[in-house]
Write a protein that holds these residues in place. Structure first.
Motif, PDB file in Angstrom:
ATOM      1  N   LYS A 166      51.449  -1.552 -30.748  1.00  0.00           N
ATOM      2  CA  LYS A 166      52.164  -2.256 -29.685  1.00  0.00           C
ATOM      3  C   LYS A 166      53.668  -2.298 -29.929  1.00  0.00           C
ATOM      4  N   ASN A 167      54.135  -1.794 -31.073  1.00  0.00           N
ATOM      5  CA  ASN A 167      55.555  -1.865 -31.397  1.00  0.00           C
ATOM      6  C   ASN A 167      56.358  -0.909 -30.524  1.00  0.00           C
ATOM      7  N   GLU A 168      57.435  -1.419 -29.966  1.00  0.00           N
ATOM      8  CA  GLU A 168      58.275  -0.637 -29.055  1.00  0.00           C
ATOM      9  C   GLU A 168      58.992   0.512 -29.750  1.00  0.00           C
ATOM     10  N   ASN A 169      59.077   0.461 -31.092  1.00  0.00           N
ATOM     11  CA  ASN A 169      59.769   1.504 -31.841  1.00  0.00           C
ATOM     12  C   ASN A 169      58.824   2.516 -32.493  1.00  0.00           C
ATOM     13  N   LYS A 170      57.555   2.497 -32.116  1.00  0.00           N
ATOM     14  CA  LYS A 170      56.609   3.401 -32.769  1.00  0.00           C
ATOM     15  C   LYS A 170      56.948   4.874 -32.517  1.00  0.00           C
ATOM     16  N   SER A 171      57.653   5.164 -31.422  1.00  0.00           N
ATOM     17  CA  SER A 171      58.022   6.555 -31.132  1.00  0.00           C
ATOM     18  C   SER A 171      59.018   7.104 -32.147  1.00  0.00           C
ATOM     19  N   LYS A 172      59.682   6.215 -32.884  1.00  0.00           N
ATOM     20  CA  LYS A 172      60.632   6.640 -33.910  1.00  0.00           C
ATOM     21  C   LYS A 172      59.936   6.912 -35.245  1.00  0.00           C
ATOM     22  N   CYS A 173      58.663   6.564 -35.311  1.00  0.00           N
ATOM     23  CA  CYS A 173      57.900   6.722 -36.546  1.00  0.00           C
ATOM     24  C   CYS A 173      57.035   7.976 -36.475  1.00  0.00           C
ATOM     25  N   LEU A 174      56.601   8.435 -37.624  1.00  0.00           N
ATOM     26  CA  LEU A 174      55.629   9.523 -37.685  1.00  0.00           C
ATOM     27  C   LEU A 174      54.266   8.901 -37.964  1.00  0.00           C
ATOM     28  N   ILE A 175      53.316   9.173 -37.103  1.00  0.00           N
ATOM     29  CA  ILE A 175      51.965   8.625 -37.258  1.00  0.00           C
ATOM     30  C   ILE A 175      51.042   9.757 -37.704  1.00  0.00           C
ATOM     31  N   ILE A 176      50.445   9.599 -38.874  1.00  0.00           N
ATOM     32  CA  ILE A 176      49.539  10.628 -39.379  1.00  0.00           C
ATOM     33  C   ILE A 176      48.191  10.003 -39.703  1.00  0.00           C
ATOM     34  N   GLN A 177      47.170  10.841 -39.706  1.00  0.00           N
ATOM     35  CA  GLN A 177      45.823  10.391 -40.036  1.00  0.00           C
ATOM     36  C   GLN A 177      45.469  10.807 -41.458  1.00  0.00           C
ATOM     37  N   TYR A 178      44.882   9.892 -42.183  1.00  0.00           N
ATOM     38  CA  TYR A 178      44.434  10.170 -43.554  1.00  0.00           C
ATOM     39  C   TYR A 178      43.509  11.386 -43.589  1.00  0.00           C
ATOM     40  N   GLU A 179      42.628  11.468 -42.611  1.00  0.00           N
ATOM     41  CA  GLU A 179      41.671  12.571 -42.566  1.00  0.00           C
ATOM     42  C   GLU A 179      42.379  13.920 -42.470  1.00  0.00           C
ATOM     43  N   ASN A 180      43.456  13.984 -41.694  1.00  0.00           N
ATOM     44  CA  ASN A 180      44.220  15.232 -41.600  1.00  0.00           C
ATOM     45  C   ASN A 180      44.963  15.529 -42.896  1.00  0.00           C
ATOM     46  N   LEU A 181      45.434  14.477 -43.552  1.00  0.00           N
ATOM     47  CA  LEU A 181      46.129  14.654 -44.825  1.00  0.00           C
ATOM     48  C   LEU A 181      45.212  15.306 -45.854  1.00  0.00           C
ATOM     49  N   ILE A 182      43.936  14.946 -45.835  1.00  0.00           N
ATOM     50  CA  ILE A 182      42.976  15.483 -46.796  1.00  0.00           C
ATOM     51  C   ILE A 182      42.443  16.848 -46.382  1.00  0.00           C
ATOM     52  N   ARG A 183      42.141  17.009 -45.101  1.00  0.00           N
ATOM     53  CA  ARG A 183      41.478  18.236 -44.635  1.00  0.00           C
ATOM     54  C   ARG A 183      42.468  19.347 -44.281  1.00  0.00           C
ATOM     55  N   ASN A 184      43.627  18.968 -43.758  1.00  0.00           N
ATOM     56  CA  ASN A 184      44.632  19.960 -43.354  1.00  0.00           C
ATOM     57  C   ASN A 184      45.944  19.653 -44.062  1.00  0.00           C
ATOM     58  N   THR A 185      45.883  19.707 -45.382  1.00  0.00           N
ATOM     59  CA  THR A 185      46.995  19.239 -46.205  1.00  0.00           C
ATOM     60  C   THR A 185      48.297  19.979 -45.912  1.00  0.00           C
ATOM     61  N   VAL A 186      48.255  21.288 -45.881  1.00  0.00           N
ATOM     62  CA  VAL A 186      49.481  22.071 -45.697  1.00  0.00           C
ATOM     63  C   VAL A 186      50.130  21.771 -44.355  1.00  0.00           C
ATOM     64  N   ASP A 187      49.357  21.811 -43.280  1.00  0.00           N
ATOM     65  CA  ASP A 187      49.907  21.544 -41.951  1.00  0.00           C
ATOM     66  C   ASP A 187      50.472  20.132 -41.860  1.00  0.00           C
ATOM     67  N   THR A 188      49.773  19.177 -42.478  1.00  0.00           N
ATOM     68  CA  THR A 188      50.243  17.792 -42.439  1.00  0.00           C
ATOM     69  C   THR A 188      51.535  17.634 -43.222  1.00  0.00           C
ATOM     70  N   PHE A 189      51.617  18.275 -44.395  1.00  0.00           N
ATOM     71  CA  PHE A 189      52.849  18.224 -45.182  1.00  0.00           C
ATOM     72  C   PHE A 189      54.011  18.842 -44.414  1.00  0.00           C
ATOM     73  N   GLU A 190      53.742  19.930 -43.719  1.00  0.00           N
ATOM     74  CA  GLU A 190      54.804  20.580 -42.952  1.00  0.00           C
ATOM     75  C   GLU A 190      55.326  19.654 -41.853  1.00  0.00           C
ATOM     76  N   SER A 191      54.413  18.952 -41.181  1.00  0.00           N
ATOM     77  CA  SER A 191      54.844  18.028 -40.126  1.00  0.00           C
ATOM     78  C   SER A 191      55.624  16.856 -40.706  1.00  0.00           C
ATOM     79  N   ILE A 192      55.219  16.409 -41.898  1.00  0.00           N
ATOM     80  CA  ILE A 192      55.943  15.318 -42.554  1.00  0.00           C
ATOM     81  C   ILE A 192      57.346  15.766 -42.937  1.00  0.00           C
ATOM     82  N   CYS A 193      57.465  16.949 -43.540  1.00  0.00           N
ATOM     83  CA  CYS A 193      58.778  17.463 -43.936  1.00  0.00           C
ATOM     84  C   CYS A 193      59.678  17.668 -42.728  1.00  0.00           C
ATOM     85  N   ASN A 194      59.113  18.148 -41.636  1.00  0.00           N
ATOM     86  CA  ASN A 194      59.900  18.321 -40.415  1.00  0.00           C
ATOM     87  C   ASN A 194      60.427  16.978 -39.923  1.00  0.00           C
TER      88      ASN A 194
END
Length: 205
Positions: A166-194
């Protein structure tokens, strides 16, 4: 010892804990550091989210990045009644350590700071905030192992995730899923670095 607070009482996220961590990571006195002209890092990284959602794993992985200094202890700096003056002094101390470690920015993780996203952005308009989420059943089961109460886990998961959603500033944050971090590690890391505007590195090494 430097006194930054009127009340030095000990609680879960205490000023004393922060001081102890800082003292263990600098070679001079805290007063000496505060007397120096040190630019506070303007774009630090904060990891928030419901506890047991993978915040610690994410912090350890990002701490492997060559440009990032990992503050290893949860500070709870926004959970305490630290005013902006006190927080600024702590930011300066963290920035001093970061620079001494030849890093470009620091990373802090306190899950409950999910309730303080707006304060983080008030202090650091250029801050990068990563919100990590995880399936409710997995989080609640993990909390049950620690507290013995599955329902408490569901309640905590619901409240913490509704808070950022519900936070009005959530669009400024990066929201990631733990499941993606574990299963698609490389792609998730790339999105985090970007999102962090950092060069991609294999952070799992």
């Amino acid at each position: 010892q430097l006194c930054l607070l009127k009340n030095q009482s000990i609680h879960l996220y205490s000023y004393n804990q922060i001081l102890k961590y800082i003292e263990e990571n600098i070679s001079c006195t805290i007063n000496d550091v505060l007397n120096e002209k040190i630019n506070i890092i303007k774009d630090p990284i904060f990891i928030v989210g419901c506890g047991h959602s993978g915040t610690t794993i994410l912090k350890k992985l990002l701490g492997n990045h060559s440009n990032i200094y990992n503050i290893k202890e949860e500070s709870g700096i926004f959970r305490n009644e630290f005013d902006k003056t006190i927080r600024t002094k702590i930011y300066k101390l963290w920035s001093y350590i970061c620079i001494k470690k030849k890093k470009k920015r620091w990373l802090e993780k306190t899950p409950k700071h999910v309730y303080h996203i707006n304060t983080i952005l008030d202090d650091f308009p250029k801050a990068k905030i990563i919100i990590i989420t995880r399936h409710c059943n997995a989080v609640s089961s993990s909390i049950k192992e620690r507290t013995g109460n599955f329902i408490d886990g569901i309640d905590r998961w619901s409240k913490d995730n509704i808070e950022w959603y519900k936070n009005e500033n959530k669009s400024k944050c990066l929201i990631i899923q733990y499941e993606n971090l574990i299963r698609n590690t490389v792609d998730t890391f790339e999105s985090i670095c970007n999102y962090l505007e950092e060069p991609y590195e294999d952070l799992s090494n």
